[in-house]
Design a protein around this motif. Structure first.
Motif, PDB file in Angstrom:
ATOM      1  N   VAL A  23      60.547  37.413 -87.769  1.00  0.00           N
ATOM      2  CA  VAL A  23      59.665  36.249 -87.737  1.00  0.00           C
ATOM      3  C   VAL A  23      58.508  36.540 -86.798  1.00  0.00           C
ATOM      4  O   VAL A  23      58.717  36.893 -85.631  1.00  0.00           O
ATOM      5  N   GLU A  24      57.282  36.385 -87.295  1.00  0.00           N
ATOM      6  CA  GLU A  24      56.084  36.559 -86.478  1.00  0.00           C
ATOM      7  C   GLU A  24      55.633  35.181 -86.027  1.00  0.00           C
ATOM      8  O   GLU A  24      55.460  34.273 -86.837  1.00  0.00           O
ATOM      9  N   CYS A  25      55.435  35.015 -84.729  1.00  0.00           N
ATOM     10  CA  CYS A  25      55.188  33.697 -84.174  1.00  0.00           C
ATOM     11  C   CYS A  25      54.424  33.835 -82.859  1.00  0.00           C
ATOM     12  O   CYS A  25      54.186  34.948 -82.390  1.00  0.00           O
ATOM     13  N   THR A  26      54.045  32.708 -82.283  1.00  0.00           N
ATOM     14  CA  THR A  26      53.316  32.713 -81.013  1.00  0.00           C
ATOM     15  C   THR A  26      53.855  31.629 -80.099  1.00  0.00           C
ATOM     16  O   THR A  26      54.409  30.618 -80.554  1.00  0.00           O
ATOM     17  N   ILE A  27      53.670  31.821 -78.804  1.00  0.00           N
ATOM     18  CA  ILE A  27      54.017  30.776 -77.832  1.00  0.00           C
ATOM     19  C   ILE A  27      53.099  29.575 -78.046  1.00  0.00           C
ATOM     20  O   ILE A  27      51.887  29.716 -78.171  1.00  0.00           O
ATOM     21  N   ASN A  28      53.688  28.401 -78.113  1.00  0.00           N
ATOM     22  CA  ASN A  28      52.957  27.137 -78.327  1.00  0.00           C
ATOM     23  C   ASN A  28      52.308  27.042 -79.699  1.00  0.00           C
ATOM     24  O   ASN A  28      51.525  26.116 -79.945  1.00  0.00           O
ATOM     25  N   GLY A  29      52.588  28.003 -80.601  1.00  0.00           N
ATOM     26  CA  GLY A  29      51.948  27.974 -81.909  1.00  0.00           C
ATOM     27  C   GLY A  29      50.475  28.326 -81.856  1.00  0.00           C
ATOM     28  O   GLY A  29      49.720  28.046 -82.800  1.00  0.00           O
ATOM     29  N   LEU A  30      50.044  28.970 -80.773  1.00  0.00           N
ATOM     30  CA  LEU A  30      48.637  29.323 -80.619  1.00  0.00           C
ATOM     31  C   LEU A  30      48.189  30.223 -81.769  1.00  0.00           C
ATOM     32  O   LEU A  30      48.938  31.091 -82.212  1.00  0.00           O
ATOM     33  N   GLY A  31      46.975  30.032 -82.254  1.00  0.00           N
ATOM     34  CA  GLY A  31      46.479  30.897 -83.317  1.00  0.00           C
ATOM     35  C   GLY A  31      45.275  30.304 -84.022  1.00  0.00           C
ATOM     36  O   GLY A  31      44.816  29.203 -83.709  1.00  0.00           O
ATOM     37  N   GLU A  32      44.787  31.048 -84.993  1.00  0.00           N
ATOM     38  CA  GLU A  32      43.599  30.620 -85.722  1.00  0.00           C
ATOM     39  C   GLU A  32      43.832  29.297 -86.450  1.00  0.00           C
ATOM     40  O   GLU A  32      44.934  28.980 -86.866  1.00  0.00           O
ATOM     41  N   ARG A  33      42.748  28.551 -86.592  1.00  0.00           N
ATOM     42  CA  ARG A  33      42.753  27.263 -87.284  1.00  0.00           C
ATOM     43  C   ARG A  33      43.848  26.353 -86.719  1.00  0.00           C
ATOM     44  O   ARG A  33      43.803  25.986 -85.554  1.00  0.00           O
ATOM     45  N   ALA A  34      44.847  26.015 -87.526  1.00  0.00           N
ATOM     46  CA  ALA A  34      45.918  25.119 -87.059  1.00  0.00           C
ATOM     47  C   ALA A  34      47.023  25.872 -86.344  1.00  0.00           C
ATOM     48  O   ALA A  34      48.015  25.273 -85.929  1.00  0.00           O
ATOM     49  N   GLY A  35      46.874  27.175 -86.180  1.00  0.00           N
ATOM     50  CA  GLY A  35      47.817  27.954 -85.401  1.00  0.00           C
ATOM     51  C   GLY A  35      48.928  28.577 -86.226  1.00  0.00           C
ATOM     52  O   GLY A  35      48.956  28.512 -87.458  1.00  0.00           O
ATOM     53  N   ASN A  36      49.859  29.225 -85.515  1.00  0.00           N
ATOM     54  CA  ASN A  36      50.990  29.930 -86.105  1.00  0.00           C
ATOM     55  C   ASN A  36      52.284  29.152 -85.886  1.00  0.00           C
ATOM     56  O   ASN A  36      52.310  28.121 -85.216  1.00  0.00           O
ATOM     57  N   ALA A  37      53.370  29.682 -86.427  1.00  0.00           N
ATOM     58  CA  ALA A  37      54.684  29.104 -86.158  1.00  0.00           C
ATOM     59  C   ALA A  37      55.006  29.281 -84.681  1.00  0.00           C
ATOM     60  O   ALA A  37      54.959  30.402 -84.168  1.00  0.00           O
ATOM     61  N   PRO A  38      55.329  28.212 -83.953  1.00  0.00           N
ATOM     62  CA  PRO A  38      55.660  28.339 -82.524  1.00  0.00           C
ATOM     63  C   PRO A  38      56.988  29.063 -82.324  1.00  0.00           C
ATOM     64  O   PRO A  38      58.006  28.683 -82.908  1.00  0.00           O
ATOM     65  N   LEU A  39      56.973  30.078 -81.487  1.00  0.00           N
ATOM     66  CA  LEU A  39      58.178  30.848 -81.204  1.00  0.00           C
ATOM     67  C   LEU A  39      59.302  29.944 -80.737  1.00  0.00           C
ATOM     68  O   LEU A  39      60.448  30.085 -81.179  1.00  0.00           O
ATOM     69  N   GLU A  40      58.982  29.025 -79.829  1.00  0.00           N
ATOM     70  CA  GLU A  40      60.032  28.188 -79.222  1.00  0.00           C
ATOM     71  C   GLU A  40      60.725  27.312 -80.262  1.00  0.00           C
ATOM     72  O   GLU A  40      61.922  27.042 -80.173  1.00  0.00           O
ATOM     73  N   GLU A  41      59.985  26.868 -81.282  1.00  0.00           N
ATOM     74  CA  GLU A  41      60.582  26.011 -82.305  1.00  0.00           C
ATOM     75  C   GLU A  41      61.464  26.823 -83.248  1.00  0.00           C
ATOM     76  O   GLU A  41      62.552  26.377 -83.647  1.00  0.00           O
ATOM     77  N   VAL A  42      61.007  28.008 -83.632  1.00  0.00           N
ATOM     78  CA  VAL A  42      61.805  28.869 -84.504  1.00  0.00           C
ATOM     79  C   VAL A  42      63.124  29.246 -83.824  1.00  0.00           C
ATOM     80  O   VAL A  42      64.206  29.136 -84.410  1.00  0.00           O
ATOM     81  N   VAL A  43      63.024  29.680 -82.567  1.00  0.00           N
ATOM     82  CA  VAL A  43      64.213  30.131 -81.837  1.00  0.00           C
ATOM     83  C   VAL A  43      65.216  28.993 -81.647  1.00  0.00           C
ATOM     84  O   VAL A  43      66.425  29.153 -81.893  1.00  0.00           O
ATOM     85  N   MET A  44      64.720  27.825 -81.234  1.00  0.00           N
ATOM     86  CA  MET A  44      65.647  26.727 -80.954  1.00  0.00           C
ATOM     87  C   MET A  44      66.186  26.092 -82.223  1.00  0.00           C
ATOM     88  O   MET A  44      67.291  25.526 -82.220  1.00  0.00           O
ATOM     89  N   ALA A  45      65.460  26.171 -83.332  1.00  0.00           N
ATOM     90  CA  ALA A  45      65.998  25.687 -84.608  1.00  0.00           C
ATOM     91  C   ALA A  45      67.215  26.518 -85.007  1.00  0.00           C
ATOM     92  O   ALA A  45      68.252  25.986 -85.425  1.00  0.00           O
ATOM     93  N   MET A  46      67.105  27.839 -84.857  1.00  0.00           N
ATOM     94  CA  MET A  46      68.228  28.717 -85.193  1.00  0.00           C
ATOM     95  C   MET A  46      69.396  28.494 -84.229  1.00  0.00           C
ATOM     96  O   MET A  46      70.562  28.493 -84.636  1.00  0.00           O
ATOM     97  N   ARG A  47      69.080  28.296 -82.971  1.00  0.00           N
ATOM     98  CA  ARG A  47      70.133  28.137 -81.979  1.00  0.00           C
ATOM     99  C   ARG A  47      70.855  26.798 -82.126  1.00  0.00           C
ATOM    100  O   ARG A  47      72.077  26.714 -82.012  1.00  0.00           O
ATOM    101  N   THR A  48      70.088  25.735 -82.369  1.00  0.00           N
ATOM    102  CA  THR A  48      70.660  24.396 -82.424  1.00  0.00           C
ATOM    103  C   THR A  48      71.343  24.110 -83.758  1.00  0.00           C
ATOM    104  O   THR A  48      72.344  23.394 -83.801  1.00  0.00           O
TER     105      THR A  48
END
Length: 524
Positions: free
Chosen positions: A238-263
């Protein structure tokens, strides 16, 4: 489902591993106004390395000398993570990228080319067969430089599946070890994205020998949903960024991807190597260095993520936190505390409080922050956590500024014109100027313009209170634009006019840095 109801450790050990590829320093930095200095990038890379990110995409080496230096420095310093650089499907890009990552423990070249009809026709002016030849040639070149080559089909989700399969097969034959099928423009729906991965993996020869990757943009607010759907379809990176930072509306936030899998391990039987207790700290650091504040209701790391105002919610949480919290604050590095900070607090308490809020400052930075805290405590009845966050973020962002605010006196009232006497230290030399304007802020900005001449256009001036009360700190955001370059910075102070001056000066520092380095990020 609460965190306590997640799969047991033995169940997790049987779940499949997903590689976390963080592109905060590359795709994240392409967000308008988010350009980071070398020191900023090294700080972010260090915390990504510590938290267990598998691959750090450190930049776009061909974009500028500054980007090359940052990628090379991170490649040499990273202790655990692999380090990738981005390269277009151009021989010079790939050669430069290979040079930048060569000292990494696990170097990776990430090369990409457009595959969708609209990109081939309007951006590349190439035929399908020409692009297939480019893929074979450039992936082979990259593989001759490093053992780990990632190839991306830019705008994969708008590429006909038959042609996409041909491109993927060509990349695998040429030696690609990871195949990225990005939703470059945030167009896909989750069921479509999952189906695309299933089809490509079923139809392409050699697909079982490579890792498939997702890279999703958030234009429709579906980046996380699509990323998880891609994993369900067989992707294992999974390619992602902290806080979903990125072009236009941003990328998938790392913290959300990780915690979705964990929770939700019951429905998502996957694991990552991320130490989630670093998430809050990483979020605050990236928000500070990129001058991109996190919205209060942002999932996982937002200020309100673990806040409860409703009486019903408060009653439930007091009886059992799991009534309204599906994960513990501590699991993402947030520590609730009743410690109240004020003018009688000592340095040790201040340092401990900052640690609880996710900050670790070096001795000099801590001394400067403590002095500013004491000054703030003398001016405010109550110092809230948000006050400390704004104070420290301000310290981190402006630590390396060439232009610094020294003194400001403003004359305002019903009888104009309003005026400001301003002193700036520019490369250590102090200069003072008095200017008038249509209001005190205009006068301040005119004084700054006189001391630091520039042709930038003020695109945004925004003020909001950090906390409640008439003595609340003001946080001001300023966005400047010059010759196609846009920068955003913020300043905080109990005096709104001082905060305004700090924010304007901070934006000029960023603009000056970009002007000096000629840093123009190239978009992928």
């Amino acid at each position: 489902m609460t965190e306590s109801a997640a799969p047991r450790d033995d169940a997790r050990s049987n779940s499949e591993s997903v590689v976390i590829f963080d592109t905060t320093l590359r795709d994240g930095e392409q967000s308008p106004g988010a350009t980071m200095h070398l020191e900023d990038k090294l700080q972010v890379a260090e915390i990504l390395d510590q938290m267990g990110v598998d691959i750090i995409e450190a930049g776009f080496p061909i974009a500028s000398e500054g980007d090359f230096e940052a990628v090379a420095a991170i490649a040499e310093r990273a202790r655990n993570a692999g380090v990738a650089g981005l390269a277009r499907a151009i021989e010079a890009d790939i050669a430069r990228c290979g040079e930048a990552v060569r000292k990494a423990r696990r170097p990776r070249i990430h090369t990409f080319v457009s595959t969708s009809p609209i990109h081939l026709r309007h951006q590349m002016n190439k035929s399908e067969d020409q692009v297939l030849e480019i893929i074979a040639r450039t992936v082979t070149q990259a593989r001759n430089l490093v053992d780990d080559v990632e190839w991306s089909a830019m705008d994969a989700t708008r590429t006909p599946i038959d042609y996409l399969c041909r491109c993927v097969e060509a990349a695998i034959r040429a030696g690609a070890t990871t195949i990225n099928l990005p939703d470059t423009v945030g167009y896909a729906l989750p069921h479509e994205y999952e189906a695309m991965f299933r089809q490509v993996r079923e139809r392409v020869s050699g697909a079982d020998k490579v890792v498939f990757s997702v890279h999703c943009h958030d234009d429709l607010g579906l980046a996380v949903a699509n990323s998880l759907a891609g994993v369900a379809g067989g992707a294992r990176q999974v390619e992602c960024t902290i806080n979903g930072l990125g072009e236009r509306a941003g990328n998938a936030p790392l913290e959300e991807v990780v915690m979705a899998m964990r929770t939700r391990g019951d429905s998502l039987p996957f694991r990552t190597g991320i130490d989630a207790t670093y998430l809050n700290r990483a979020s605050k650091l990236v928000a500070a260095v990129a001058s991109s504040p996190v919205q209060s209701n942002k999932a996982i790391v937002g200020r309100n993520a673990f806040a409860h105002e409703s009486g019903i919610h408060q009653d439930g949480v007091l009886k059992n936190a799991q009534t309204y919290e599906i994960m513990t604050p501590a699991s993402v590095g947030v520590t609730k505390t009743s410690l109240v900070m004020g003018k009688h607090s000592g340095r040790h308490a201040f340092k401990d409080k900052l640690r609880e809020l996710g900050y670790e400052l070096a001795d000099n930075a801590l001394a400067d922050a403590f002095a500013r805290f004491k000054n703030l405590a003398d001016r405010k009845k109550v110092v809230y956590d948000e006050d400390l966050i704004a104070l420290v973020d301000d310290e981190i962002v402006h630590a390396h500024d060439r232009i610094k605010l020294v003194d400001l006196t403003v004359f305002a009232g019903t009888r104009g014109p309003q005026s400001a006497v301003l002193t700036l230290a520019i490369d250590g030399e102090e200069n003072t100027h008095q200017a008038t304007g249509n209001g005190p802020v205009d006068a301040i900005f005119n004084a700054i313009q006189a001391l630091v001449p520039h042709g930038a256009t003020l695109e945004l001036y925004q003020v909001h209170a950090v906390t409640k009360g008439t003595d609340a700190q003001a946080e001001v955001s300023v966005r400047l634009s010059e010759d196609g370059k846009t920068v955003t910075a913020k300043g905080a102070d109990p005096d709104t006019l001082v905060a305004s001056a700090k924010a304007y000066v901070a934006s000029l520092n960023k603009l000056t840095m970009r002007r000096a380095k000629g840093h123009d990020a190239l978009a992928s």
